[in-house]
Design an enzyme around this catalytic site. Structure first.
Site, PDB file in Angstrom:
ATOM      1  N   CYS A  19     -12.480   1.644  -4.951  1.00  0.00           N
ATOM      2  CA  CYS A  19     -11.963   2.908  -4.406  1.00  0.00           C
ATOM      3  C   CYS A  19     -11.062   3.666  -5.367  1.00  0.00           C
ATOM      4  O   CYS A  19     -10.697   4.809  -5.096  1.00  0.00           O
ATOM      5  CB  CYS A  19     -11.206   2.633  -3.111  1.00  0.00           C
ATOM      6  SG  CYS A  19      -9.768   1.574  -3.388  1.00  0.00           S
ATOM      7  N   CYS A  26      -9.725  -4.114  -0.141  1.00  0.00           N
ATOM      8  CA  CYS A  26      -8.318  -3.672  -0.106  1.00  0.00           C
ATOM      9  C   CYS A  26      -7.373  -4.868  -0.215  1.00  0.00           C
ATOM     10  O   CYS A  26      -6.267  -4.734  -0.749  1.00  0.00           O
ATOM     11  CB  CYS A  26      -8.036  -2.904   1.174  1.00  0.00           C
ATOM     12  SG  CYS A  26      -9.247  -1.616   1.509  1.00  0.00           S
TER      13      CYS A  26
HETATM   14 FE1  FES Z   1      -8.590   1.680  -1.588  1.00  0.00          FE
HETATM   15 FE2  FES Z   1      -8.265   0.350   0.726  1.00  0.00          FE
HETATM   16  S1  FES Z   1      -9.679   1.949   0.287  1.00  0.00           S
HETATM   17  S2  FES Z   1      -7.251   0.044  -1.154  1.00  0.00           S
END
Ligand code: FES
Length: 153
Positions: A55, A129
């Site tokens: 992400c 995450c």
């Molecule tokens: Fe990036 Fe959770 S979406 S840390």
């Protein structure tokens, strides 16, 4: 049994456990400001920073290790990650500092699965995450070992 059902439920849909919510709303050991981070950095003897390839979010982790016992006495962290990253790292920060502090040799063996278990599950799409805090802690431990001349551990 109930906990197992809860973990299964969390992993297969967007269910967030009460533990996740509680840590998200009340994150432990977090640095909320640049000043707090800078202050703790002066006392810390391990610092790690990492980013998630999934992400693009970032995590900083600092540890204060007692040199005589090799136990993590305090830690702080900061992230620009999501709610799951906040909850995961908050619970991780508790795991490594409770009961007098975890030994470095034990902390280095922690996995994202250990964090998720303690959170009573995370949605599968949010598992990465929990890796963010885990990796940042590993980087901080590596830095601590390097500073102590124990890199081979
Ligand atoms: Fe990036 Fe959770 S979406 S840390």
């Amino acid at each position: 049994m109930k906990q197992k059902q809860s973990i299964k439920k969390a992993e297969t849909n967007w269910f967030y456990s009460e533990t996740v919510k509680e840590h998200f709303f009340n994150p432990r050991n977090i640095c909320k400001t640049e000043k707090e981070l800078a202050e703790f950095k002066k006392e810390a003897n391990g610092y790690g920073i990492t980013g998630s390839p999934v992400c693009g979010d970032q995590m900083e982790f600092l540890i204060k290790v007692d040199l005589a016992t090799d136990r993590i006495k305090e830690c702080r962290w900061r992230t620009f990650g999501c709610a799951s990253a906040l909850a995961s790292t908050s619970v991780l920060s508790e795991m490594i500092t409770e009961k007098g502090g975890m030994k470095i040799s034990e902390a280095v063996k922690l996995t994202p699965q250990d964090i998720i278990k303690r959170l009573h599950g995370l949605p599968a799409i949010k598992v990465h995450c929990s890796v963010l805090g885990d990796q940042a802690l590993r980087a901080a431990i590596k830095d601590y070992l390097k500073r102590q001349g124990k890199e081979s551990q």
